[in-house]
Scaffold this active site. Structure first.
Site, PDB file in Angstrom:
ATOM      1  N   ASP A 126       0.823  -1.221   0.000  1.00  0.00           N
ATOM      2  CA  ASP A 126       0.000   0.000   0.000  1.00  0.00           C
ATOM      3  C   ASP A 126       0.848   1.258   0.000  1.00  0.00           C
ATOM      4  O   ASP A 126       0.419   2.308   0.464  1.00  0.00           O
ATOM      5  CB  ASP A 126      -0.960  -0.003   1.201  1.00  0.00           C
ATOM      6  CG  ASP A 126      -0.217  -0.103   2.527  1.00  0.00           C
ATOM      7  OD1 ASP A 126       0.979  -0.442   2.527  1.00  0.00           O
ATOM      8  OD2 ASP A 126      -0.846   0.170   3.566  1.00  0.00           O
ATOM      9  N   ASP A 133       2.149   6.235   2.023  1.00  0.00           N
ATOM     10  CA  ASP A 133       1.317   5.041   2.123  1.00  0.00           C
ATOM     11  C   ASP A 133      -0.120   5.448   1.826  1.00  0.00           C
ATOM     12  O   ASP A 133      -0.538   6.565   2.133  1.00  0.00           O
ATOM     13  CB  ASP A 133       1.420   4.397   3.506  1.00  0.00           C
ATOM     14  CG  ASP A 133       0.673   5.199   4.551  1.00  0.00           C
ATOM     15  OD1 ASP A 133       0.911   6.424   4.620  1.00  0.00           O
ATOM     16  OD2 ASP A 133      -0.158   4.632   5.262  1.00  0.00           O
ATOM     17  N   LYS A 173       3.354   1.885  16.071  1.00  0.00           N
ATOM     18  CA  LYS A 173       2.285   2.853  16.403  1.00  0.00           C
ATOM     19  C   LYS A 173       2.486   3.461  17.805  1.00  0.00           C
ATOM     20  O   LYS A 173       1.647   3.319  18.692  1.00  0.00           O
ATOM     21  CB  LYS A 173       0.895   2.190  16.311  1.00  0.00           C
ATOM     22  CG  LYS A 173       0.698   1.199  15.171  1.00  0.00           C
ATOM     23  CD  LYS A 173       0.350   1.875  13.883  1.00  0.00           C
ATOM     24  CE  LYS A 173       0.246   1.091  12.620  1.00  0.00           C
ATOM     25  NZ  LYS A 173       0.572  -0.220  12.322  1.00  0.00           N
TER      26      LYS A 173
HETATM   27  N1  GDD Z   1      -0.939 -11.724   3.304  1.00  0.00           N
HETATM   28  C1  GDD Z   1      -1.219 -10.877   4.280  1.00  0.00           C
HETATM   29  N2  GDD Z   1      -1.807 -11.373   5.419  1.00  0.00           N
HETATM   30  N3  GDD Z   1      -0.940  -9.571   4.118  1.00  0.00           N
HETATM   31  C2  GDD Z   1      -1.241  -8.738   5.141  1.00  0.00           C
HETATM   32  C3  GDD Z   1      -1.853  -9.167   6.335  1.00  0.00           C
HETATM   33  C4  GDD Z   1      -2.146 -10.570   6.467  1.00  0.00           C
HETATM   34  O1  GDD Z   1      -2.682 -11.054   7.475  1.00  0.00           O
HETATM   35  N4  GDD Z   1      -2.026  -8.095   7.146  1.00  0.00           N
HETATM   36  C5  GDD Z   1      -1.541  -7.040   6.478  1.00  0.00           C
HETATM   37  N5  GDD Z   1      -1.070  -7.413   5.267  1.00  0.00           N
HETATM   38  C6  GDD Z   1      -0.436  -6.560   4.250  1.00  0.00           C
HETATM   39  C7  GDD Z   1      -1.275  -5.342   3.879  1.00  0.00           C
HETATM   40  O2  GDD Z   1      -2.062  -5.634   2.732  1.00  0.00           O
HETATM   41  C8  GDD Z   1      -0.211  -4.289   3.590  1.00  0.00           C
HETATM   42  O3  GDD Z   1       0.240  -4.340   2.238  1.00  0.00           O
HETATM   43  C9  GDD Z   1       0.951  -4.693   4.492  1.00  0.00           C
HETATM   44  O4  GDD Z   1       0.740  -6.056   4.849  1.00  0.00           O
HETATM   45  C10 GDD Z   1       1.038  -3.828   5.779  1.00  0.00           C
HETATM   46  O5  GDD Z   1      -0.197  -3.902   6.470  1.00  0.00           O
HETATM   47  P1  GDD Z   1      -0.969  -2.571   6.910  1.00  0.00           P
HETATM   48  O6  GDD Z   1      -2.232  -3.000   7.564  1.00  0.00           O
HETATM   49  O7  GDD Z   1      -1.048  -1.607   5.791  1.00  0.00           O
HETATM   50  O8  GDD Z   1       0.003  -2.053   8.051  1.00  0.00           O
HETATM   51  P2  GDD Z   1       0.189  -0.577   8.598  1.00  0.00           P
HETATM   52  O9  GDD Z   1       0.068   0.426   7.499  1.00  0.00           O
HETATM   53  O10 GDD Z   1      -0.671  -0.388   9.786  1.00  0.00           O
HETATM   54  O11 GDD Z   1       1.714  -0.600   9.125  1.00  0.00           O
HETATM   55  C11 GDD Z   1       2.751  -1.140   8.325  1.00  0.00           C
HETATM   56  O12 GDD Z   1       3.168  -0.245   7.314  1.00  0.00           O
HETATM   57  C12 GDD Z   1       3.766   0.989   7.763  1.00  0.00           C
HETATM   58  C13 GDD Z   1       4.228   1.748   6.536  1.00  0.00           C
HETATM   59  O13 GDD Z   1       3.143   2.034   5.711  1.00  0.00           O
HETATM   60  C14 GDD Z   1       3.918  -1.479   9.252  1.00  0.00           C
HETATM   61  O14 GDD Z   1       4.856  -2.214   8.504  1.00  0.00           O
HETATM   62  C15 GDD Z   1       4.548  -0.223   9.829  1.00  0.00           C
HETATM   63  O15 GDD Z   1       5.680  -0.558  10.619  1.00  0.00           O
HETATM   64  C16 GDD Z   1       4.978   0.691   8.698  1.00  0.00           C
HETATM   65  O16 GDD Z   1       5.511   1.922   9.209  1.00  0.00           O
HETATM   66 MG    MG Z   2      -0.466   0.364   5.566  1.00  0.00          MG
END
Ligand code: GDD
Ligand code: MG
Length: 348
Positions: free
Chosen positions: A106, A215, A157
């Site tokens: 994303d 993002d 977070k």
């Molecule tokens: N296959 C799979 N299974 N993918 C997953 C799952 C799961 O259970 N959960 C999340 N993802 C994928 C999402 O589709 C996304 O591409 C990525 O893993 C990160 O998940 P997000 O839900 O978008 O996490 P976030 O935005 O809260 O936090 C993450 O991204 C930040 C940067 O944008 C973390 O990695 C943070 O540390 C980081 O700063």
């Molecule tokens: Mg994200």
């Protein structure tokens, strides 16, 4: 070289844009976000892709198939239940026997993958994580690191600001690390795997070469990414609004009395009727119809959208196949076929 893309998240914060499409399939000027990432990976010679899917995986599979249309080989690893970011990496382990990239799906960035790989090798790291600086890190994973560029701590977070450098969601893994991730249950790479690796003395390097990073976690960010595309802050390979202010893909029918104020992106088969004013900062997806006298600015319309004569839209997102029938003025709203929701303009 291979890359694993984590595409299984539910995209809850991006709702209602993710009601019918998973997050990696939201369009960014005519192409799904995931296509944009795959293009860049390919430019860097990364042409074997593993997609770790869960939520609405069929939408992704039917669009990309085996990847051959993009000149890639794509494998799919499905999850019966969400395995989290770390569990998804473990679940795909059989594809990796050499250094490989892992990407959150994303984000849009201008990370130079070739240069990041060189950095990873120079640092002799087990994992390298790209970091970027943000003003408000509370929605991200914060990373502290030492003066030699190795990670010291991870806080996902955090409530308190201890650093403005955050995990940008792009990693290089050595395959040996995979043995350290438990299987058969949900695991978070950020909360469990990375801190565990540090504890066991593994080296996690931090790569800072990322000038543009965004993002697409919320509708406000989705709008912001389009602003950045229009101003050129975000470079999109085939579109440069400094060279041309109106991009029209194919077969647009624009009435002589309509006015286009660039930057404007028009998909295939768009129709703009008499006296309509479109732009600046507008995307109209394939087969969009803008009725006579409409005013549309700073808005993103997906495919097959139909605006009735006289409607006025500012700062809106209109998803696939919506008809806006009430003649009214709409500001900062998201339309789907079943709902509307407000966008917070202050968060853009
Ligand atoms: N296959 C799979 N299974 N993918 C997953 C799952 C799961 O259970 N959960 C999340 N993802 C994928 C999402 O589709 C996304 O591409 C990525 O893993 C990160 O998940 P997000 O839900 O978008 O996490 P976030 O935005 O809260 O936090 C993450 O991204 C930040 C940067 O944008 C973390 O990695 C943070 O540390 C980081 O700063
Ligand atoms: Mg994200």
């Amino acid at each position: 070289m291979k890359a694993l893309l984590l595409v299984g998240g539910k995209g809850t914060r991006l709702r209602p844009l993710t009601d019918r499409r998973p997050k990696p399939m939201v369009p960014i000027m005519g192409k799904p976000l995931l296509t944009r990432t795959l293009y860049v990976l390919k430019q860097h010679g990364i042409d074997e892709i593993v997609l770790s899917t869960c939520y609405k995986s069929d939408v992704i599979k039917s669009y990309f198939g085996d990847g051959s249309q993009l000149g890639l080989t794509i494998h799919y690893v499905d999850e019966d239940f969400p395995l989290g970011t770390g569990g998804a990496i473990k679940n795909s382990a059989k594809y990796f026997d050499d250094s490989f990239f892992v990407l959150n799906a994303d984000i849009l960035s201008n990370i130079n993958f070739t240069e990041m790989l060189r950095f990873h090798r120079r640092k002799k790291a087990d994992v390298t994580i790209a970091v970027t600086r943000v003003n408000d890190p509370s929605a991200y994973g914060v990373i502290e690191f030492d003066k030699d560029g190795y990670a010291l701590s991870f806080r996902e977070k955090p409530q308190k600001i201890i650093s403005h450098f955050i995990n940008a969601g792009v990693y290089i893994f050595e395959p040996g690390v995979l043995a350290k991730i438990p299987s058969g249950r949900a695991v978070s790479v950020e909360r469990e795997v990375f801190p565990g690796l540090l504890e066991s003395g593994r080296k996690i390097a931090v790569y800072k070469g990322c000038n543009y990073w965004m993002d697409i976690g919320t509708p406000e960010k989705y709008i912001k990414v389009h602003h950045d595309g229009f101003t050129g802050k975000l470079q999109l390979p085939e579109i440069n609004f400094r060279q041309r202010s109106v991009y029209s893909r194919f077969n647009a029918r624009i009435s002589g009395s309509a006015i286009l104020r660039g930057p404007v992106y028009l998909g295939k088969g768009v129709r703009i009727e008499e006296g309509a004013v479109v732009g600046p900062g507008v995307v109209i997806g394939d087969n969009g119809v803008i009725g006579s006298g409409c005013r549309v600015s700073r808005s993103v319309l997906w495919n097959n959208v139909n605006l009735t004569d006289g409607s006025k839209l500012t700062g809106c997102i209109v998803t696939d196949s919506c008809r806006i029938e009430n003649i009214s003025e709409y500001r900062h709203e998201i339309f789907t076929p079943d709902s509307t929701k407000n966008i917070n303009p202050l968060a853009i």
